[in-house]
Scaffold this active site. Structure first.
Site, PDB file in Angstrom:
ATOM      1  N   THR A 134       6.412 -48.273  -9.261  1.00 41.40           N
ATOM      2  CA  THR A 134       7.787 -47.855  -9.742  1.00 41.40           C
ATOM      3  C   THR A 134       7.591 -46.025  -9.545  1.00 41.40           C
ATOM      4  OG1 THR A 134       8.780 -47.167 -11.983  1.00 41.40           O
ATOM      5  CG2 THR A 134       6.437 -47.999 -11.963  1.00 41.40           C
ATOM      6  N   ASP A 135       8.560 -45.374  -9.679  1.00 47.35           N
ATOM      7  CA  ASP A 135       8.395 -44.091  -9.967  1.00 47.35           C
ATOM      8  C   ASP A 135       8.045 -43.580 -11.254  1.00 47.35           C
ATOM      9  OD1 ASP A 135      10.767 -44.622 -11.630  1.00 47.35           O
ATOM     10  OD2 ASP A 135      12.244 -43.416 -10.626  1.00 47.35           O
ATOM     11  N   GLU A 136       8.116 -44.481 -12.326  1.00 45.92           N
ATOM     12  CA  GLU A 136       7.814 -44.013 -13.617  1.00 45.92           C
ATOM     13  C   GLU A 136       6.080 -43.539 -13.465  1.00 45.92           C
ATOM     14  OE1 GLU A 136       9.185 -46.615 -16.716  1.00 45.92           O
ATOM     15  OE2 GLU A 136      10.804 -47.066 -15.267  1.00 45.92           O
ATOM     16  N   TYR A 193       3.571 -49.257 -19.942  1.00 42.26           N
ATOM     17  CA  TYR A 193       4.114 -49.885 -18.741  1.00 42.26           C
ATOM     18  C   TYR A 193       3.588 -48.804 -17.679  1.00 42.26           C
ATOM     19  CZ  TYR A 193       7.154 -50.851 -14.874  1.00 42.26           C
ATOM     20  OH  TYR A 193       7.593 -51.102 -13.552  1.00 42.26           O
ATOM     21  N   SER A 238      -0.084 -48.725 -16.973  1.00 45.29           N
ATOM     22  CA  SER A 238      -0.495 -49.994 -16.344  1.00 45.29           C
ATOM     23  C   SER A 238      -0.168 -50.077 -14.750  1.00 45.29           C
ATOM     24  CB  SER A 238      -0.052 -51.145 -17.003  1.00 45.29           C
ATOM     25  OG  SER A 238       1.132 -51.463 -16.870  1.00 45.29           O
ATOM     26  N   LYS A 239       1.064 -49.606 -14.438  1.00 48.48           N
ATOM     27  CA  LYS A 239       1.322 -49.637 -13.059  1.00 48.48           C
ATOM     28  C   LYS A 239       0.595 -48.556 -12.273  1.00 48.48           C
ATOM     29  CE  LYS A 239       4.339 -51.752 -11.208  1.00 48.48           C
ATOM     30  NZ  LYS A 239       4.107 -53.249 -10.563  1.00 48.48           N
ATOM     31  N   ARG A 242      18.344 -41.431 -15.147  1.00 52.91           N
ATOM     32  CA  ARG A 242      17.558 -42.208 -14.224  1.00 52.91           C
ATOM     33  C   ARG A 242      18.358 -42.229 -12.852  1.00 52.91           C
ATOM     34  NH1 ARG A 242      14.847 -41.667 -17.731  1.00 52.91           N
ATOM     35  NH2 ARG A 242      13.498 -43.032 -19.110  1.00 52.91           N
TER      36      ARG A 242
HETATM   37  P1  NAD Z   1      10.791 -58.790 -13.773  1.00 54.40           P
HETATM   38  O1  NAD Z   1      10.334 -58.627 -14.991  1.00 54.40           O
HETATM   39  O2  NAD Z   1      12.492 -59.083 -13.565  1.00 54.40           O
HETATM   40  O3  NAD Z   1      10.041 -59.893 -13.084  1.00 54.40           O
HETATM   41  C1  NAD Z   1       8.678 -59.950 -12.996  1.00 54.40           C
HETATM   42  C2  NAD Z   1       8.283 -61.448 -12.572  1.00 54.40           C
HETATM   43  O4  NAD Z   1       6.919 -61.604 -12.558  1.00 54.40           O
HETATM   44  C3  NAD Z   1       8.846 -62.514 -13.160  1.00 54.40           C
HETATM   45  O5  NAD Z   1       9.432 -63.500 -12.544  1.00 54.40           O
HETATM   46  C4  NAD Z   1       7.602 -62.964 -13.928  1.00 54.40           C
HETATM   47  O6  NAD Z   1       7.717 -64.649 -14.244  1.00 54.40           O
HETATM   48  C5  NAD Z   1       6.652 -62.797 -13.092  1.00 54.40           C
HETATM   49  N1  NAD Z   1       5.345 -62.540 -13.741  1.00 54.40           N
HETATM   50  C6  NAD Z   1       4.978 -61.835 -14.923  1.00 54.40           C
HETATM   51  N2  NAD Z   1       3.602 -61.977 -15.232  1.00 54.40           N
HETATM   52  C7  NAD Z   1       3.162 -62.801 -14.502  1.00 54.40           C
HETATM   53  C8  NAD Z   1       1.731 -63.267 -14.250  1.00 54.40           C
HETATM   54  N3  NAD Z   1       0.782 -62.839 -15.021  1.00 54.40           N
HETATM   55  N4  NAD Z   1       1.514 -64.258 -13.066  1.00 54.40           N
HETATM   56  C9  NAD Z   1       2.640 -64.585 -12.327  1.00 54.40           C
HETATM   57  N5  NAD Z   1       3.964 -64.090 -12.213  1.00 54.40           N
HETATM   58  C10 NAD Z   1       4.003 -63.310 -13.433  1.00 54.40           C
HETATM   59  O7  NAD Z   1      10.580 -57.390 -12.840  1.00 54.40           O
HETATM   60  P2  NAD Z   1      11.674 -56.612 -11.905  1.00 54.40           P
HETATM   61  O8  NAD Z   1      12.202 -55.687 -12.553  1.00 54.40           O
HETATM   62  O9  NAD Z   1      11.901 -57.845 -10.700  1.00 54.40           O
HETATM   63  O10 NAD Z   1      10.151 -55.807 -10.860  1.00 54.40           O
HETATM   64  C11 NAD Z   1       9.387 -56.168 -10.072  1.00 54.40           C
HETATM   65  C12 NAD Z   1       8.421 -55.324  -9.745  1.00 54.40           C
HETATM   66  O11 NAD Z   1       9.201 -54.179  -9.291  1.00 54.40           O
HETATM   67  C13 NAD Z   1       7.449 -54.969 -10.696  1.00 54.40           C
HETATM   68  O12 NAD Z   1       6.357 -54.689 -10.237  1.00 54.40           O
HETATM   69  C14 NAD Z   1       7.929 -53.735 -11.271  1.00 54.40           C
HETATM   70  O13 NAD Z   1       6.898 -52.858 -11.569  1.00 54.40           O
HETATM   71  C15 NAD Z   1       8.530 -53.016 -10.053  1.00 54.40           C
HETATM   72  N6  NAD Z   1       9.552 -52.052 -10.092  1.00 54.40           N
HETATM   73  C16 NAD Z   1      10.912 -52.352 -10.861  1.00 54.40           C
HETATM   74  C17 NAD Z   1      11.871 -51.525 -10.906  1.00 54.40           C
HETATM   75  C18 NAD Z   1      13.030 -52.010 -11.767  1.00 54.40           C
HETATM   76  O14 NAD Z   1      14.129 -51.231 -11.939  1.00 54.40           O
HETATM   77  N7  NAD Z   1      13.323 -53.340 -12.262  1.00 54.40           N
HETATM   78  C19 NAD Z   1      11.738 -50.515 -10.355  1.00 54.40           C
HETATM   79  C20 NAD Z   1      10.800 -49.955  -9.465  1.00 54.40           C
HETATM   80  C21 NAD Z   1       9.659 -50.997  -9.342  1.00 54.40           C
HETATM   81  P1  TYD Z   2      15.526 -49.583 -18.997  1.00 56.06           P
HETATM   82  O1  TYD Z   2      16.483 -50.271 -18.369  1.00 56.06           O
HETATM   83  O2  TYD Z   2      14.776 -50.019 -19.987  1.00 56.06           O
HETATM   84  O3  TYD Z   2      14.708 -49.185 -17.639  1.00 56.06           O
HETATM   85  P2  TYD Z   2      13.321 -47.963 -17.837  1.00 56.06           P
HETATM   86  O4  TYD Z   2      13.061 -47.438 -19.251  1.00 56.06           O
HETATM   87  O5  TYD Z   2      12.478 -48.544 -17.039  1.00 56.06           O
HETATM   88  O6  TYD Z   2      13.993 -46.606 -17.052  1.00 56.06           O
HETATM   89  O7  TYD Z   2      16.080 -48.356 -19.583  1.00 56.06           O
HETATM   90  C1  TYD Z   2      17.006 -47.342 -18.795  1.00 56.06           C
HETATM   91  C2  TYD Z   2      17.236 -46.115 -19.771  1.00 56.06           C
HETATM   92  O8  TYD Z   2      18.047 -46.405 -20.624  1.00 56.06           O
HETATM   93  C3  TYD Z   2      16.139 -45.552 -20.274  1.00 56.06           C
HETATM   94  O9  TYD Z   2      16.319 -44.062 -20.667  1.00 56.06           O
HETATM   95  C4  TYD Z   2      16.231 -46.152 -21.499  1.00 56.06           C
HETATM   96  C5  TYD Z   2      17.783 -46.412 -21.844  1.00 56.06           C
HETATM   97  N1  TYD Z   2      18.037 -47.616 -22.711  1.00 56.06           N
HETATM   98  C6  TYD Z   2      18.843 -47.292 -23.826  1.00 56.06           C
HETATM   99  O10 TYD Z   2      19.286 -46.217 -24.053  1.00 56.06           O
HETATM  100  N2  TYD Z   2      19.241 -48.235 -24.613  1.00 56.06           N
HETATM  101  C7  TYD Z   2      18.686 -49.600 -24.232  1.00 56.06           C
HETATM  102  O11 TYD Z   2      19.029 -50.517 -25.384  1.00 56.06           O
HETATM  103  C8  TYD Z   2      17.643 -49.863 -23.384  1.00 56.06           C
HETATM  104  C9  TYD Z   2      17.026 -51.219 -22.914  1.00 56.06           C
HETATM  105  C10 TYD Z   2      17.366 -48.667 -22.407  1.00 56.06           C
END
Ligand code: NAD
Ligand code: TYD
Length: 353
Positions: free
Chosen positions: A135-137, A160, A163-164, A224
Site C-alpha cells: 500500500t501507499d500508506e 496497519y 505492519s505493511k 485519498r
Molecule cells: P481485504 O481485507 O478485502 O481482503 C483480505 C483477504 O485476506 C481476505 O479474503 C481475508 O480472508 C484474507 N486473510 C486475512 N488474514 C489471512 C490469513 N491470516 N491467512 C490467509 N488469508 C487471510 O483486503 P483488500 O482490500 O483486498 O487488500 C488486499 C491487499 O492489498 C492487502 O495486502 C492490502 O494491504 C493491499 N492494498 C489494499 C488497498 C485497498 O485500498 N483496499 C490499497 C493498496 C493495497
Molecule cells: P478507508 O476506506 O478506511 O481507507 P484508508 O484508511 O485505508 O485510507 O478510509 C478512507 C478515508 O475515509 C480515510 O481518510 C478515513 C475516512 N473515513 C471516514 O471519514 N469515515 C469512515 O467511516 C471511514 C471508514 C473512513
C-alpha cells in the site's frame, strides 16, 4: 502448466486478481489460499469457481507448518501475496492481529518459497516470482503538495501501515539476502465491486441505501487518491509478467479527492439512482471524532509504471463511482449476506484447513 498461488483471493482486490488470472490465462493453474476472515468471501468468486484452472484452499498464512507443507506438495512456480488484515480502524483496536497476519504471515510465505526454490536461487530463476502487494500508506502522510515516488522514505503512522511496511522490508531483505525473486507494488486506495462495507465508499453506499448517518472523520478534509479496483488488478498483471526481479512500482490513479467531496459526489449519484430529490442523501452526512493518527493526504506518482511498463488507469472517478454504485444496487443480496456474516458461516463450515 505453471502453478501460481494467490493469497487473500477471497477478499476485495484478491478476488479481482484471481478472476483476471483465471480467465485471461487458461494455461495457468491458480490456487487461491484464504483464511476466510470476516473480509474474505467465496461469493466474490462464484462466476469462476468451477473453472478447471482454479482451486480454493482454506488456510491461515500465520500457520508456518501448514504453509510449508502446502508449498512442498504444490511446488508453486509463483506467489502473488494479497492476504492481509487491511482496515486501519481495526488495526487501532487490535494491532497484534496485523503483526501476525501481515508480518509473520508474509515471512512464513517467504520462508516456504525460499525452501522450495532454493536449488535454483542465485542462478537465473526462470519463471519464479514472489510478488508482494502493498500500500501507499507505508510512505506516511503528505502535506498540501508533493507525491509519493518509489524513492519516498517509509514513514508509517498506523499499526496497519507499520505492519505493511514491516512486510515490505522483509520481502526486500529476502531478495537481497537469499536472492529470492521478489517484486513489490504500492497502490493507493481502491474502490469498486466486492469492497467490504466497512471502508468509506461501500459503507456510505450501504448507509445511504438504509438512510443511516454517513460518518465523516474530522472535517472530511483528508485526501485519498482513488483507483478503480480492476485497474489495480491490471497493473498487478502487467507487473507480475514484466517487472525485473527486485523492483518496486507505485500504482495510483492521479485522482485525489477530499473525503467530503467523495461523499458529496456519491450522494448526488445515489439520489439520482434511487429517484430521490437532489440533496436528500447529503443530509445524512455526520461529522464524527477524527481517527487517531489520521494521515492527511496520500497521492501516488505512478510515472515509473506508466513509462516503463505502459500501464494506465482506464476510468475517470465519476464513471468508476457510478459503476460501483450500480454494482452495489444490483447486488443487494451480497451486501446483506456479507454484513450479516451469513455466508462466512456457510463457507467456513464447508471448508476446513
Ligand atoms: P481485504 O481485507 O478485502 O481482503 C483480505 C483477504 O485476506 C481476505 O479474503 C481475508 O480472508 C484474507 N486473510 C486475512 N488474514 C489471512 C490469513 N491470516 N491467512 C490467509 N488469508 C487471510 O483486503 P483488500 O482490500 O483486498 O487488500 C488486499 C491487499 O492489498 C492487502 O495486502 C492490502 O494491504 C493491499 N492494498 C489494499 C488497498 C485497498 O485500498 N483496499 C490499497 C493498496 C493495497
Ligand atoms: P478507508 O476506506 O478506511 O481507507 P484508508 O484508511 O485505508 O485510507 O478510509 C478512507 C478515508 O475515509 C480515510 O481518510 C478515513 C475516512 N473515513 C471516514 O471519514 N469515515 C469512515 O467511516 C471511514 C471508514 C473512513
Amino acid at each position: 502448466m505453471k502453478k501460481i498461488l494467490i493469497t487473500g483471493g477471497a477478499g476485495f482486490i484478491g478476488s479481482h486478481v484471481v478472476r483476471l488470472f483465471v480467465t485471461k490465462y487458461p494455461n495457468l493453474q491458480v490456487v487461491n489460499l484464504d483464511k476466510l476472515t470476516y473480509a474474505g468471501n467465496l461469493m466474490n468468486l462464484i462466476d469462476i469457481e468451477n473453472r478447471e484452472n482454479y482451486r480454493f484452499v482454506k488456510g491461515d498464512i500465520v500457520d508456518a507448518s501448514f504453509i510449508n507443507e502446502l508449498f512442498e506438495i504444490e511446488q508453486f512456480d509463483a506467489v502473488i501475496h494479497l492476504a492481509a488484515e487491511s482496515h486501519v480502524d481495526r488495526s487501532i483496536e487490535n494491532p497484534l492481529d496485523f503483526v501476525m497476519t501481515n508480518i509473520i504471515g508474509t515471512v512464513n510465505l517467504l520462508n516456504a518459497a525460499k525452501k522450495i526454490w532454493s536449488p535454483s536461487l542465485g542462478k537465473e530463476i526462470a519463471g519464479k516470482r514472489f510478488y508482494h502487494v502493498s500500500t501507499d500508506e507505508v510512505y506516511g502522510s503528505l502535506g498540501e503538495t508533493g507525491m509519493f515516488t518509489e524513492e519516498t522514505k517509509y514513514d508509517p503512522h498506523s499499526p496497519y501501515s507499520a505492519s505493511k511496511a514491516g512486510s515490505d522490508h522483509f520481502v526486500r531483505a529476502y531478495g537481497d539476502t537469499y536472492g529470492l525473486p521478489v517484486v513489490i507494488s504500492n497502490c493507493s486506495n481502491n474502490y469498486g465491486p466486492f469492497h467490504f462495507p466497512e471502508k468509506l465508499i461501500p459503507l456510505c453506499i450501504n448507509n445511504i441505501k438504509n438512510s443511516k448517518p454517513l460518518p465523516i472523520y474530522g472535517k472530511g478534509e483528508n485526501v485519498r487518491d482513488w483507483l478503480f479496483v480492476e485497474d489495480h488488478a491490471r497493473a498487478i498483471d502487467v507487473i507480475f509478467h514484466t517487472a525485473k526481479n527486485g523492483t518496486t512500482y507505485n500504482i495510483g490513479g492521479h485522482n485525489e479527492w477530499k473525503n467530503i467531496d467523495v461523499i458529496r459526489l456519491l450522494c448526488t449519484i445515489m439520489d439520482r439512482k434511487l429517484n430521490k430529490a437532489t440533496g436528500t442523501s447529503e443530509k445524512l452526512i455526520t461529522f464524527v471524532k477524527d481517527r487517531a493518527g489520521h494521515d492527511l493526504r496520500y497521492a501516488i506518482d505512478s510515472t515509473k509504471l506508466q513509462n516503463e511498463l505502459g500501464w494506465k488507469p482506464s476510468l475517470q472517478f465519476e464513471e468508476g463511482l457510478e459503476k460501483t454504485v450500480d454494482w452495489y444496487l444490483a447486488n443487494e443480496e451480497w451486501l446483506e449476506r456479507v454484513t450479516s456474516g451469513a455466508y462466512q458461516d456457510y463457507y467456513n463450515k464447508q471448508y476446513t484447513q
